[in-house]
Scaffold this motif. Structure first.
Motif, mmCIF file in Angstrom:
data_model
loop_
_atom_site.group_PDB
_atom_site.id
_atom_site.type_symbol
_atom_site.label_atom_id
_atom_site.label_comp_id
_atom_site.label_asym_id
_atom_site.label_seq_id
_atom_site.Cartn_x
_atom_site.Cartn_y
_atom_site.Cartn_z
ATOM 1 N N ARG A 193 0.828 -1.209 0.000
ATOM 2 C CA ARG A 193 0.000 0.000 0.000
ATOM 3 C C ARG A 193 0.868 1.267 0.000
ATOM 4 N N ALA A 194 2.061 1.206 0.632
ATOM 5 C CA ALA A 194 2.968 2.357 0.614
ATOM 6 C C ALA A 194 3.512 2.584 -0.786
ATOM 7 N N PHE A 195 3.843 1.495 -1.462
ATOM 8 C CA PHE A 195 4.334 1.607 -2.830
ATOM 9 C C PHE A 195 3.239 2.140 -3.748
ATOM 10 N N ALA A 196 2.015 1.659 -3.568
ATOM 11 C CA ALA A 196 0.900 2.121 -4.397
ATOM 12 C C ALA A 196 0.636 3.603 -4.176
ATOM 13 N N TYR A 197 0.738 4.030 -2.925
ATOM 14 C CA TYR A 197 0.548 5.450 -2.634
ATOM 15 C C TYR A 197 1.616 6.299 -3.328
ATOM 16 N N ALA A 198 2.870 5.846 -3.243
ATOM 17 C CA ALA A 198 3.957 6.603 -3.863
ATOM 18 C C ALA A 198 3.729 6.761 -5.357
ATOM 19 N N ARG A 199 3.296 5.708 -6.006
ATOM 20 C CA ARG A 199 3.076 5.761 -7.451
ATOM 21 C C ARG A 199 1.943 6.704 -7.824
ATOM 22 N N SER A 200 0.912 6.771 -6.981
ATOM 23 C CA SER A 200 -0.262 7.574 -7.328
ATOM 24 C C SER A 200 -0.156 9.026 -6.858
ATOM 25 N N ALA A 201 0.588 9.260 -5.780
ATOM 26 C CA ALA A 201 0.603 10.594 -5.170
ATOM 27 C C ALA A 201 1.706 11.501 -5.692
ATOM 28 N N PHE A 202 2.721 10.923 -6.358
ATOM 29 C CA PHE A 202 3.854 11.726 -6.804
ATOM 30 C C PHE A 202 4.104 11.572 -8.298
ATOM 31 N N ASP A 203 4.509 12.662 -8.884
ATOM 32 C CA ASP A 203 5.053 12.624 -10.234
ATOM 33 C C ASP A 203 6.568 12.566 -10.053
ATOM 34 N N CYS A 204 7.140 11.381 -10.196
ATOM 35 C CA CYS A 204 8.561 11.155 -9.952
ATOM 36 C C CYS A 204 9.250 10.852 -11.268
ATOM 37 N N ARG A 205 10.218 11.674 -11.630
ATOM 38 C CA ARG A 205 10.905 11.547 -12.912
ATOM 39 C C ARG A 205 12.414 11.383 -12.727
ATOM 40 N N ILE A 206 12.987 10.540 -13.554
ATOM 41 C CA ILE A 206 14.440 10.489 -13.720
ATOM 42 C C ILE A 206 14.722 11.233 -15.014
ATOM 43 N N VAL A 207 15.459 12.326 -14.914
ATOM 44 C CA VAL A 207 15.710 13.158 -16.084
ATOM 45 C C VAL A 207 17.206 13.191 -16.384
ATOM 46 N N SER A 208 17.516 13.565 -17.600
ATOM 47 C CA SER A 208 18.906 13.841 -17.960
ATOM 48 C C SER A 208 18.973 15.257 -18.492
ATOM 49 N N TYR A 209 20.113 15.890 -18.276
ATOM 50 C CA TYR A 209 20.276 17.262 -18.747
ATOM 51 C C TYR A 209 21.738 17.514 -19.070
ATOM 52 N N SER A 210 21.965 18.555 -19.844
ATOM 53 C CA SER A 210 23.320 18.889 -20.256
ATOM 54 C C SER A 210 23.914 19.918 -19.298
ATOM 55 N N SER A 211 25.152 19.657 -18.867
ATOM 56 C CA SER A 211 25.856 20.584 -17.985
ATOM 57 C C SER A 211 27.320 20.623 -18.399
ATOM 58 N N ASP A 212 27.712 21.729 -18.994
ATOM 59 C CA ASP A 212 29.120 21.906 -19.362
ATOM 60 C C ASP A 212 29.621 20.755 -20.234
ATOM 61 N N GLY A 213 28.772 20.306 -21.157
ATOM 62 C CA GLY A 213 29.150 19.244 -22.065
ATOM 63 C C GLY A 213 28.955 17.842 -21.523
ATOM 64 N N HIS A 214 28.524 17.719 -20.267
ATOM 65 C CA HIS A 214 28.284 16.416 -19.659
ATOM 66 C C HIS A 214 26.782 16.143 -19.623
ATOM 67 N N VAL A 215 26.414 14.885 -19.793
ATOM 68 C CA VAL A 215 25.023 14.475 -19.604
ATOM 69 C C VAL A 215 24.891 13.981 -18.169
ATOM 70 N N VAL A 216 24.040 14.650 -17.411
ATOM 71 C CA VAL A 216 23.903 14.373 -15.982
ATOM 72 C C VAL A 216 22.489 13.886 -15.701
ATOM 73 N N LEU A 217 22.372 12.931 -14.798
ATOM 74 C CA LEU A 217 21.066 12.420 -14.390
ATOM 75 C C LEU A 217 20.606 13.097 -13.107
ATOM 76 N N ALA A 218 19.303 13.168 -12.942
ATOM 77 C CA ALA A 218 18.739 13.784 -11.738
ATOM 78 C C ALA A 218 17.333 13.259 -11.498
ATOM 79 N N TYR A 219 16.865 13.451 -10.292
ATOM 80 C CA TYR A 219 15.471 13.166 -9.946
ATOM 81 C C TYR A 219 14.705 14.475 -9.863
ATOM 82 N N VAL A 220 13.491 14.463 -10.371
ATOM 83 C CA VAL A 220 12.572 15.591 -10.250
ATOM 84 C C VAL A 220 11.259 15.023 -9.723
ATOM 85 N N ILE A 221 10.858 15.446 -8.522
ATOM 86 C CA ILE A 221 9.695 14.855 -7.857
ATOM 87 C C ILE A 221 8.770 15.954 -7.363
ATOM 88 N N ARG A 222 7.499 15.797 -7.641
ATOM 89 C CA ARG A 222 6.507 16.753 -7.150
ATOM 90 C C ARG A 222 5.264 16.007 -6.701
#
Length: 332
Positions: free
Chosen positions: A72-101
């Motif tokens: 039930r905790a896992f189900a809540y997390a999936r439904s209550a949050f928009d959780c993303r693993i993103v990549s972005y460019s920083s000084d020529g490097h591809v960096v991963l990050a989490y974005v959660i709301r």
């Protein structure tokens, strides 16, 4: 190891509550890519297996995880949050990050931005599904847009990799849900150093907090000499001028360069065996000398990760940020 896991995961049970409604708002197009945090673990069993796969010392019994993180905790997390693993460019490097709301945004339609800076170096200490569940999701549940960079693979332990955090903040401010007037930094261990370095370069940080944070690498090296292995491997030019390289990364030596009105909260375990408790004590004394807003909390007998007081420490941080945010938005 199991006692530490139990203490850490116990806090996640607070996530179990009815799911909130809301739309799924994705990351802006300035991110190179984005994927749902749970895309590769769509059900509870596959998520548990992923936690077992990330165990660094020995496998964690599935039954133990199931009792601490029920379906039930896992189900809540999936439904209550928009959780993303993103990549972005920083000084020529591809960096991963989490974005959660949280999917449910308040009536203002704006969320304060909480930037979590992790500890470790290189691959060691990278955020994994367990840390996301026990650290980042509870912060988002409290009404924050939470972002956390993994830093570039070839990080410089407070060198050019600081730009990875700077870039993530700038990209996050492009999201319409983010309140640019309320930006908070939370640094754990090495992440405290990253937070200080970021704050020195910006004028839009509302407040910051540290957990087991390092502010003086010079004194820290004398206390824990084995860290020199990391410094030699990670810090450019360390072999030529060790003192200069460490001072450049040590906020204790340039406290006056931090924003004068930025409140700093320092949380530390008295029994920390990785960063001496004398580090935040000395930093607090320096902040006091400069009459800078700050607060020091030392937890008797606790360790580097504040495992024995994690929930109260989290509450302390959230209250610190809320108070600073309210003061920052008050009429002048």
């Amino acid at each position: 190891m199991f006692r530490t896991l139990i203490a850490a995961l116990a806090a996640t049970l607070a996530l179990v509550m009815p799911a909130a409604a809301g739309s799924n708002v994705g990351a802006p197009p300035t991110f190179l890519s984005q994927a749902d945090c749970f895309a590769s673990t769509p059900d509870h069993e596959s998520w548990l297996e992923s936690i077992r796969g990330h165990a660094q010392d020995k496998p964690i019994p599935t039954a133990l995880l199931q009792s601490l993180v029920p379906a039930r905790a896992f189900a809540y997390a999936r439904s209550a949050f928009d959780c993303r693993i993103v990549s972005y460019s920083s000084d020529g490097h591809v960096v991963l990050a989490y974005v959660i709301r949280p999917r449910m945004i308040g009536t203002s339609g704006k969320l304060p931005l909480l930037v979590y800076n992790r500890g470790g170096n290189g691959g060691y200490g990278k955020l994994d599904p367990l840390q996301v569940f026990m650290k980042l999701l509870p912060l988002a549940k409290s009404g924050f847009m939470v972002v956390a960079s993994q830093y570039r693979d070839a990080d410089e332990f407070g060198g050019s990799d600081v730009g990875d955090v700077m870039r993530l903040i700038d990209l996050s401010l492009e999201m319409p849900e983010v309140d640019a007037q309320r930006i908070f930094l939370l640094g754990q261990s090495r992440g405290a150093m990253m937070s200080y370095l970021v704050a020195r370069q910006r004028d839009d940080i509302t407040a910051m907090a540290t957990i087991g944070g390092v502010s003086d690498l010079v004194a820290g090296l004398a206390w824990r000499p084995e860290m020199e292995r990391v410094y030699r491997a990670r810090i450019p030019g360390y072999g030529e001028d060790q003192q200069a390289a460490l001072v450049a990364r040590s906020a204790f030596h340039w406290v006056e360069q931090l924003p004068a009105d930025m409140p700093v909260l320092l949380l530390h375990g008295e029994a920390d065996d990785r960063v001496s408790v004398n580090d935040p004590i000395a930093m607090a004394a320096r902040l006091q000398q400069l009459q800078r807003p700050h607060k020091l909390v030392v937890y008797p007998g606790d360790d580097h990760g504040l495992q024995g007081n994690w929930r109260s420490a989290r509450d302390e941080i959230l209250e610190w940020f809320r108070r600073a945010g309210d003061q920052g938005n008050a009429p002048r």
